[in-house]
Design an enzyme around this catalytic site. Structure first.
Site, PDB file in Angstrom:
ATOM      1  N   HIS A   1       0.803  -1.215   0.000  1.00 21.60           N
ATOM      2  CA  HIS A   1       0.000   0.000   0.000  1.00 21.60           C
ATOM      3  C   HIS A   1       0.839   1.270   0.000  1.00 21.60           C
ATOM      4  CE1 HIS A   1      -3.455  -2.421   0.022  1.00 21.60           C
ATOM      5  NE2 HIS A   1      -4.286  -1.488   0.430  1.00 21.60           N
TER       6      HIS A   1
ATOM      7  N   ASP B   1      -5.412   5.744   9.828  1.00 22.08           N
ATOM      8  CA  ASP B   1      -6.832   5.917   9.495  1.00 22.08           C
ATOM      9  C   ASP B   1      -7.413   4.657   8.868  1.00 22.08           C
ATOM     10  OD1 ASP B   1      -6.774   8.501  10.344  1.00 22.08           O
ATOM     11  OD2 ASP B   1      -6.469   9.360   8.355  1.00 22.08           O
TER      12      ASP B   1
ATOM     13  N   GLU C   1      -8.476  15.109  14.343  1.00 18.26           N
ATOM     14  CA  GLU C   1      -7.971  15.334  12.991  1.00 18.26           C
ATOM     15  C   GLU C   1      -8.649  16.573  12.425  1.00 18.26           C
ATOM     16  OE1 GLU C   1      -7.944  12.131  10.169  1.00 18.26           O
ATOM     17  OE2 GLU C   1      -6.519  10.951  11.344  1.00 18.26           O
TER      18      GLU C   1
HETATM   19  P1  FAD Z   1       4.296  -1.918   1.846  1.00 21.52           P
HETATM   20  O1  FAD Z   1       3.709  -0.910   0.927  1.00 21.52           O
HETATM   21  O2  FAD Z   1       4.223  -3.311   1.440  1.00 21.52           O
HETATM   22  O3  FAD Z   1       5.813  -1.519   2.160  1.00 21.52           O
HETATM   23  C1  FAD Z   1       6.171  -0.183   2.404  1.00 21.52           C
HETATM   24  C2  FAD Z   1       7.665  -0.089   2.758  1.00 21.52           C
HETATM   25  O4  FAD Z   1       7.910  -0.771   3.983  1.00 21.52           O
HETATM   26  C3  FAD Z   1       8.573  -0.747   1.729  1.00 21.52           C
HETATM   27  O5  FAD Z   1       9.788  -0.043   1.676  1.00 21.52           O
HETATM   28  C4  FAD Z   1       8.804  -2.132   2.296  1.00 21.52           C
HETATM   29  O6  FAD Z   1      10.010  -2.710   1.842  1.00 21.52           O
HETATM   30  C5  FAD Z   1       8.837  -1.827   3.790  1.00 21.52           C
HETATM   31  N1  FAD Z   1       8.369  -2.957   4.593  1.00 21.52           N
HETATM   32  C6  FAD Z   1       7.194  -3.613   4.507  1.00 21.52           C
HETATM   33  N2  FAD Z   1       7.135  -4.576   5.436  1.00 21.52           N
HETATM   34  C7  FAD Z   1       8.305  -4.532   6.114  1.00 21.52           C
HETATM   35  C8  FAD Z   1       8.854  -5.275   7.189  1.00 21.52           C
HETATM   36  N3  FAD Z   1       8.192  -6.274   7.759  1.00 21.52           N
HETATM   37  N4  FAD Z   1      10.103  -4.970   7.623  1.00 21.52           N
HETATM   38  C9  FAD Z   1      10.804  -3.956   7.065  1.00 21.52           C
HETATM   39  N5  FAD Z   1      10.333  -3.215   6.042  1.00 21.52           N
HETATM   40  C10 FAD Z   1       9.092  -3.499   5.576  1.00 21.52           C
HETATM   41  N6  FAD Z   1      -0.069   5.832   6.829  1.00 21.52           N
HETATM   42  C11 FAD Z   1      -0.211   6.435   8.017  1.00 21.52           C
HETATM   43  O7  FAD Z   1       0.762   6.633   8.746  1.00 21.52           O
HETATM   44  N7  FAD Z   1      -1.450   6.839   8.446  1.00 21.52           N
HETATM   45  C12 FAD Z   1      -2.572   6.618   7.732  1.00 21.52           C
HETATM   46  O8  FAD Z   1      -3.656   6.981   8.170  1.00 21.52           O
HETATM   47  C13 FAD Z   1      -2.451   5.969   6.482  1.00 21.52           C
HETATM   48  N8  FAD Z   1      -3.540   5.696   5.741  1.00 21.52           N
HETATM   49  C14 FAD Z   1      -3.394   5.041   4.558  1.00 21.52           C
HETATM   50  C15 FAD Z   1      -4.544   4.757   3.819  1.00 21.52           C
HETATM   51  C16 FAD Z   1      -4.441   4.087   2.626  1.00 21.52           C
HETATM   52  C17 FAD Z   1      -5.682   3.779   1.834  1.00 21.52           C
HETATM   53  C18 FAD Z   1      -3.155   3.712   2.143  1.00 21.52           C
HETATM   54  C19 FAD Z   1      -3.028   3.033   0.829  1.00 21.52           C
HETATM   55  C20 FAD Z   1      -2.008   4.011   2.856  1.00 21.52           C
HETATM   56  C21 FAD Z   1      -2.118   4.678   4.074  1.00 21.52           C
HETATM   57  N9  FAD Z   1      -1.003   4.989   4.841  1.00 21.52           N
HETATM   58  C22 FAD Z   1      -1.156   5.606   6.055  1.00 21.52           C
HETATM   59  C23 FAD Z   1       0.359   4.715   4.345  1.00 21.52           C
HETATM   60  C24 FAD Z   1       0.861   3.389   4.859  1.00 21.52           C
HETATM   61  O9  FAD Z   1       1.061   3.414   6.247  1.00 21.52           O
HETATM   62  C25 FAD Z   1       2.199   3.020   4.236  1.00 21.52           C
HETATM   63  O10 FAD Z   1       2.150   3.096   2.848  1.00 21.52           O
HETATM   64  C26 FAD Z   1       2.608   1.614   4.653  1.00 21.52           C
HETATM   65  O11 FAD Z   1       3.943   1.390   4.306  1.00 21.52           O
HETATM   66  C27 FAD Z   1       1.739   0.585   3.989  1.00 21.52           C
HETATM   67  O12 FAD Z   1       1.911  -0.662   4.601  1.00 21.52           O
HETATM   68  P2  FAD Z   1       2.100  -1.947   3.703  1.00 21.52           P
HETATM   69  O13 FAD Z   1       1.981  -3.100   4.606  1.00 21.52           O
HETATM   70  O14 FAD Z   1       1.220  -1.919   2.540  1.00 21.52           O
HETATM   71  O15 FAD Z   1       3.635  -1.732   3.288  1.00 21.52           O
END
Ligand code: FAD
Length: 519
Positions: free
Chosen positions: A106, A168, A279
């Protein structure tokens, strides 16, 4: 005269067709030659490492739908050992290959990509029978990093407990948000999610697994929190818990005056033991006041809200929550009434809702499902998230919101503006934040189309340039830079520490290359 019957002509035709097909397929063809043969033929990874185009293709993109970066292979690990083995293989190899943990994908700029390397699909580690262990006496939960926060919440609520700091949206993995920060309306009070971690297991870029906390391997602990995946792959996190509230008393207030809006926000986040969530958002003249992040306003009020937006160009919404249960409901009602009286919103524009704790935390899910059903979820998301120092927020309103955004008139979707207290963060963690005691999170959470996302990109650049030219000390959250120079500026005086930690924990620069920091 051309005869297609001659064998050589058929041969030529077949080759031509093959060339065309190969060319068409090039974007989804894996570049396995860049991986050492030892990995592909390694029995440890049999059935777990795949070069199938469907896996490689889905690992090549993310929620942003803006970048397309192809790995050579995807690892679907079933144990921590699988990941350790893979990292070790790369670290020990003469020609190391890059690899990235992918949580729920994400991110929005290819941050979880590994060009010509291996994407580690962390979600394949999720085992329904294990991986989330709640300690009632210790008031913490031990969770494998691949679990989604919604899954953690469901599990802890079974025992009447809950983590206190959230994002969120809850369909993000624990490892993914801890690699960034994890912020929401609870951050002003409880700190970001990374301030609520007691312990972690991390596999470094040398393939060494370490348990770390503020007292044990503390440098690695703080490095990995907000570390953008640069120092290790987090495999387990121990998260603080508290008793879960039952309900959320949820209020919204509309403002036409930005200084009244921010003054009220800042006063409320300075009060101890006051609200549990705060917020703010910006409403522009784009039809319905509801958006995918929340559907809140009664339809009967949409017209008068829209006409207020039209009159002022832009209006602001303060959103606050106080948790309660059966015994405290009455006193919380009274408290919120008093609070409403003390605020400087436009009278007549206050909205009230009672929700279960779960419905409140999971509020974005409804909007997600709605967009998915209309095919509007998997579209480009040229997002921009910023931390703006309190002293600069009026200039930001004037120059960016009322200047660039209003003038361009293209931004739709949620636009968040809310403050947080710096003292709830820890400078030893990797996330870069402004120096001032209070700073604002500003989020332009746009949905675009494949035809127009570049217009939003241009707007993002305009916003960043304005902030830079005005020397506002604005820092990106969920950062993206196309050059290392950008990263040096992002971390400022903390860049050296970031680099030192990289050499200490990932000296061959193997991990999370998609962040584009060290390539
Ligand atoms: P990924 O997109 O899979 O990875 C993101 C990064 O983290 C990459 O660099 C990856 O290599 C690294 N990573 C993933 N897992 C690990 C691990 N286990 N160890 C080390 N590195 C790792 N963020 C907020 O803070 N607050 C919010 O309210 C918020 N709302 C969101 C709402 C939506 C609809 C979306 C799409 C995103 C939102 N985000 C928010 C952003 C979100 O927190 C970050 O994009 C987060 O990285 C997504 O988590 P993921 O599991 O999809 O990670």
């Amino acid at each position: 005269m051309v005869s297609y019957n001659s064998p050589s002509q058929i041969h030529l035709l077949v080759i031509t067709i093959l060339v065309i097909i190969t060319t068409l397929l090039t974007p989804i063809t894996t570049n396995i030659s860049s991986l050492p043969w030892s990995i592909l033929s390694n029995d440890n990874f049999a059935g777990k490492l795949t070069t199938a185009s469907s896996s490689v293709e889905s690992a090549s993109t993310d929620f942003g739908h803006i970048t397309r970066v192809f790995p050579s292979a995807v690892l679907n690990p079933s144990s921590v050992q699988d990941i350790t083995d893979l990292i070790k293989l790369s670290f020990d190899s003469q020609s190391s290959f890059p690899l990235a943990a992918r949580g729920h994908g994400h991110c929005h700029r290819g941050q979880a990509a590994a060009k010509d390397g291996v994407v580690v699909n962390m979600r394949s580690m999720v085992n329904r029978d294990r991986g989330i262990k709640v300690s009632r006496t210790g008031l913490y939960v031990d969770v494998d990093s691949a679990w989604l926060w919604i899954e953690v919440l469901n599990k802890t609520l079974e025992l009447g407990l809950t983590p206190v700091s959230w994002t969120d949206y809850l369909y993000l993995t624990v490892g993914g948000t801890l690699s960034n920060g994890g912020i929401s309306g609870q951050t002003f009070r409880y700190g970001p999610q990374i301030s609520n971690v007691l312990e972690m297991d991390v596999i470094t870029g040398k393939g060494e697994i370490a348990t770390c906390s503020k007292d044990m391997n503390s440098d690695l602990f703080y490095a990995a929190l907000g570390g953008l995946g640069q120092f290790g792959i987090i495999t387990r996190a121990r998260i603080k818990l508290e008793l879960a509230p039952k309900r959320a008393k949820w209020l919204r207030f509309l403002y036409t005056d930005f200084s009244k809006f921010t003054r009220d926000q800042e006063r409320l986040i300075s009060e101890t033991d006051g609200l549990h969530f705060l917020e703010g958002s910006v409403m522009l003249d784009h039809g319905s006041p509801d958006n995918w992040r929340s559907t809140y306003y009664p339809p009967s009020d949409h017209m008068r809200i829209a006409s207020m937006v039209k009159q002022h160009g832009v209006i602001y919404c303060l959103e606050v929550v106080k948790y309660c249960d059966e015994t405290s409901q009455h006193s919380v009602d009274e408290e919120m009434e008093e609070l409403s009286d003390s605020l400087n919103y436009v009278r007549g524009f206050m909205y009230e809702k009672d929700a279960t704790y779960m419905d409140f935390l999971n509020r974005v899910r409804t909007g997600e499902l709605k967009l998915k059903s209309k095919g509007q979820w998997d579209v480009p998301h040229p997002w921009l998230n910023l931390f703006v120092p309190k002293s600069q927020i009026s200039k930001f309103d004037y120059g960016v919101l009322k200047g660039i955004i209003l003038r361009n008139n293209i931004t739709t979707g949620p636009l968040l503006v809310y403050p947080m207290n710096r003292k709830k963060w820890d400078d030893r963690m990797s996330t870069a934040i402004p120096e001032e005691d209070v700073f604002y999170a500003v989020g332009f959470l746009r949905s675009a189309s494949f035809d127009n996302w570049e217009d939003y990109e241009k707007e993002n650049m305009q916003v960043l340039k304005f902030c830079e030219d005005a020397n506002m000390g604005v820092i990106q959250y969920l950062p993206y830079y196309s050059s290392q120079e950008g990263w040096v500026g992002h971390f400022g005086p903390r860049w050296n520490v970031f680099v030192e930690r990289k050499y200490r924990y990932d000296p061959k620069m193997i991990l999370s290359p998609g962040q584009n920091i060290f390539q």
